[in-house]
Design a protein around this motif. Structure first.
Motif: not given
Length: 754
Positions: A522-526, A545-547, A612-616, A699-706
């Protein structure tokens, strides 16, 4: 003997003749020895009665030698007559004979000469006053103080000059009581308390414009201190908070030192331009010689005046170890009495500069926030859990005492029991550790494991009580609690984030190195680009951060209200399995490396559109708040028995020393171990990312598939998934699939009553 004059009788009108005759007939009999004057009066009265009232003379009675006949009449027809006219005949005062004739107006009389002369003189004086009245006078307040007029001419706001006080404080030391314990006693004065400078500053603050700092309403935050060292430590934090223009910052001085406010500013190298806070001198008169009890009363009283005038959201001070005893006792007692939120800094204010970026609503929840930590210990293993607990012991909890719950397996390593027996949690206190050891005669299923996890925590207050899920494989930074509290106060309790955080399920401390669905890297979004919306913060060099629409079990906090909803969802989900129309078993999306409850939590996330809120920032720097170790990893107990591969290495392979040993890939977690930060504060993080926390909408939002998605797409997919979920797993059919969403419940996703 001269002839006797008849007594004066007043007659008036005959419109009530019958009534008067009846009254006369009721008079008592006259005296036999009446005088000749009374006899003459009787004759006159009898004649009048006979001619005017048509009464018989025998009806006239004598009472005490005085005859009185007064007939009621209108005041407009007859006024009261003076005594000298009482003897005149009735004919002189008889009203007009016509009953319907209106009364005649009294004749106009010429005013007396004296009155006329006085009226002429009065009008002449009024004429002279209005003719010579001055028209160039200034307002009274400007005539009293010309400096106020100068301020108005310059167009500046009308304020009281700083060098003008309402009353001058007394000079010199107060008189010493003859009964003093010692002449050398330094603090001896215990007289009446007066504040000579506090009223002026409070008045200045009360007339300040309501839109100060571009605020829609006043959000006052009050700093207070008595010890000059404590005040010097608080000033940088107060100044930085004022520069952020989020709160209306005030600072109150309540100590014994007679250093002026200007002197305090000069010593600390600040001015009103670079540190625009409002100062309040809450020191009483003779503070330098006052006893501790008088200073304590002064602190309570001055805080009461400030609170009633400013209505601050929160009070920020140093703790007992950094302040004078009288100040701490007075502040503590007054805040408890008035229920004013009080933030007590447990460390230097320079380590808590992130408080300056929080608004008043977030700061009010400082003491209400309650975080409970939950850990599930692995079976027959103690090394990873001991490592986690040691990292928790080194953390700084900002003066709070979080609780820790450890769920023990049926089979426990003896070394772990000895460690828990001697553990002191948190350092310096006890009684906050809960150990649970369940009776488990057989291996658990995924459903039983999920129920066990969800039942381990239930919030006492859904709005303030939250749970931090920790895996034994996790190691935390000493500053993790600072970051966690900063994020929770910002996104859960801030006024600005109140509407946008309704879909926020929780906060993750870990940046996963792989997707929990397919174990792919997994690579976090920019970092998102600058926002076009005015007033919206997209990070402005803040922590990236990203969601993401996936849960986390290694190191994640879940909000209390969402956990209650998950409790309701799992209860209905397991109860609906018997009546659901599911033909084939549902495909598992979450890897078996993670606990079973995450699969059900993912279903709730998809049905509600949560994230969820994740740190990048761990991927962009060497700052990591949590890392997950691969060694000593054990898969969840509910999936260990389902593994087709052995959990232990083959003994035949170990006997061949020529071949290297390889770890079993099926039981390997596959996490990238990032070194954690060993600092106890997030100062290093804020120095590298000094901006504000970004708004959730940016913030960027990612689905459960990434895959990257949008907020609108998340809502649309949630509606479609919820509709399909009700039919497949909720036991709903046709029109019964529509239900209203209720607070903290998931009953609308199920039709168990059908």
């Amino acid at each position: 003997m001269p002839p006797q004059r008849p007594l004066p009788i007043v007659f008036s009108g005959a419109n009530r003749s019958r009534r008067i005759c009846d009254q006369i007939s009721q008079l008592p009999a006259s005296s036999a020895q009446a005088s000749s004057s009374l006899s003459a009066t009787r004759e006159v009265l009898e004649a009048h009665i006979t001619t005017q009232l048509k009464c018989k003379p025998s009806s006239l009675k004598l009472q005490g030698g005085i005859f009185s006949y007064a007939h009621a009449m209108r005041l407009s027809k007859r006024a009261f007559v003076p005594d000298e006219e009482l003897g005149k005949k009735d004919d002189d005062h008889r009203p007009g004979s016509g009953r319907g004739k209106p009364p005649s107006l009294p004749a106009w009389k010429v005013p007396r000469r004296r009155r006329l002369l006085l009226a002429i003189v009065g009008f002449y004086l009024l004429y002279l006053f209005f003719k010579n009245m001055p028209t160039d006078l200034q307002p009274a307040v400007e005539r009293y103080d010309p400096r106020i007029g100068q301020l108005r001419q310059k167009g500046g706001p009308l304020r009281i000059p700083t060098d003008q006080s309402f009353a001058a404080p007394p000079d010199g030391a107060p008189p010493k009581d003859e009964d003093a314990a010692s002449e050398a006693e330094k603090y001896y004065y215990n007289g009446r308390i007066k504040f000579y400078a506090l009223a002026k500053s409070l008045y200045r603050a009360s007339i300040a414009p309501a839109d100060r700092h571009d605020l829609s309403a006043k959000r006052a935050v009050l700093f207070a201190g008595a010890n000059l060292k404590s005040v010097a430590d608080l000033i940088p934090l107060a100044c930085e908070m004022s520069r952020q223009k989020t709160n209306d910052v005030h600072f109150a001085i309540m100590g014994r030192d007679d250093v002026s406010i200007g002197g305090i500013q000069q010593v600390n190298g600040i001015s009103n331009d670079d540190c625009p806070i409002q100062w309040h001198d809450g020191r009483p008169d003779y503070a330098k010689w006052s006893t501790d009890s008088r200073m304590k009363r002064a602190v309570r009283s001055s805080l009461g005046y400030i609170r009633s005038q400013l209505h601050p959201h929160v009070l920020i001070t140093h703790g007992e170890s950094r302040e004078d005893p009288f100040f701490w006792k007075g502040i503590k007692g007054k805040t408890e009495e008035t229920r004013l939120p009080h933030i007590v800094l447990s460390s230097k204010a320079g380590d808590l500069m992130w408080l300056s970026k929080l608004d008043g609503s977030s700061l009010r929840a400082w003491n209400e926030l309650n975080i409970e930590m939950l850990v599930h210990a692995p079976s027959e293993s103690s090394g990873s859990l001991i490592r986690l607990i040691k990292s928790l012991e080194t953390a700084d909890y900002l003066g709070s005492v979080p609780s820790l719950t450890i769920d023990l397996p049926p089979h426990i390593d003896p070394q772990l029991l000895r460690f828990l027996e001697n553990m002191n949690w948190p350092p310096g206190s006890s009684g906050k550790v809960t150990l649970r050891r369940r009776i488990q005669p057989r291996d658990m299923t995924s459903e039983e494991s999920s129920v066990r996890t969800v039942e381990d925590f239930y919030p006492r207050n859904p709005n303030t009580s939250h749970v931090l899920m920790l895996s034994p494989q996790t190691e935390l930074s000493p500053s993790f609690f600072h970051y966690l509290k900063y994020i929770v106060l910002k996104y859960k309790y801030s006024t600005h984030s109140a509407n946008t955080s309704s879909r926020l399920l929780g906060i993750s401390l870990e940046l996963p190195s792989s997707k929990p669905t397919d174990s792919e890297p997994f690579t976090p979004p920019p970092v998102p680009p600058p926002s076009d919306h005015p007033g919206q913060r997209n990070g402005d060099d803040g922590p990236p951060l990203f969601l993401w629409q996936v849960p986390n079990s290694n190191a994640a906090l879940y909000f209390g209200d969402k956990w209650i909803e998950f409790h309701s969802f799992l209860s209905n989900r397991l109860a609906s399995r018997e009546i659901s129309q599911e033909i084939s078993p549902k495909k598992k999306l979450i890897s078996k490396k993670y606990p079973a409850f995450m699969e059900y939590l993912l279903e709730l996330i998809r049905a509600r559109g949560y994230y969820m809120l994740y740190p990048s920032f761990p991927a962009r720097s060497d700052l990591s708040l949590a890392t997950v170790h691969n060694e000593l990893y054990h898969p969840p107990k509910e999936f260990a028995s389902e593994s087709t591969e052995p959990l232990e290495p083959d003994a035949s392979i170990v006997g061949d020393s020529s071949e290297p040993l390889e770890a079993d890939s099926d039981i390997e977690l596959g996490s990238i171990e990032r070194p954690v930060s060993h600092t106890s504060t997030v100062t290093a993080l804020l120095r590298q990312f000094p901006g504000h926390l970004p708004d959730l909408d940016s913030l960027h939002i990612l689905s459960y598939k990434g895959e990257q998605t949008s907020s609108q797409a998340v809502r649309q997919e949630a509606e479609e998934y919820a509709k399909d979920f009700k039919t497949r797993f909720g036991g709903c059919r046709g029109s019964s699939a529509s239900g209203e969403m209720s607070l903290w419940k998931a009953d609308d996703l199920f039709c168990l009553d059908n």
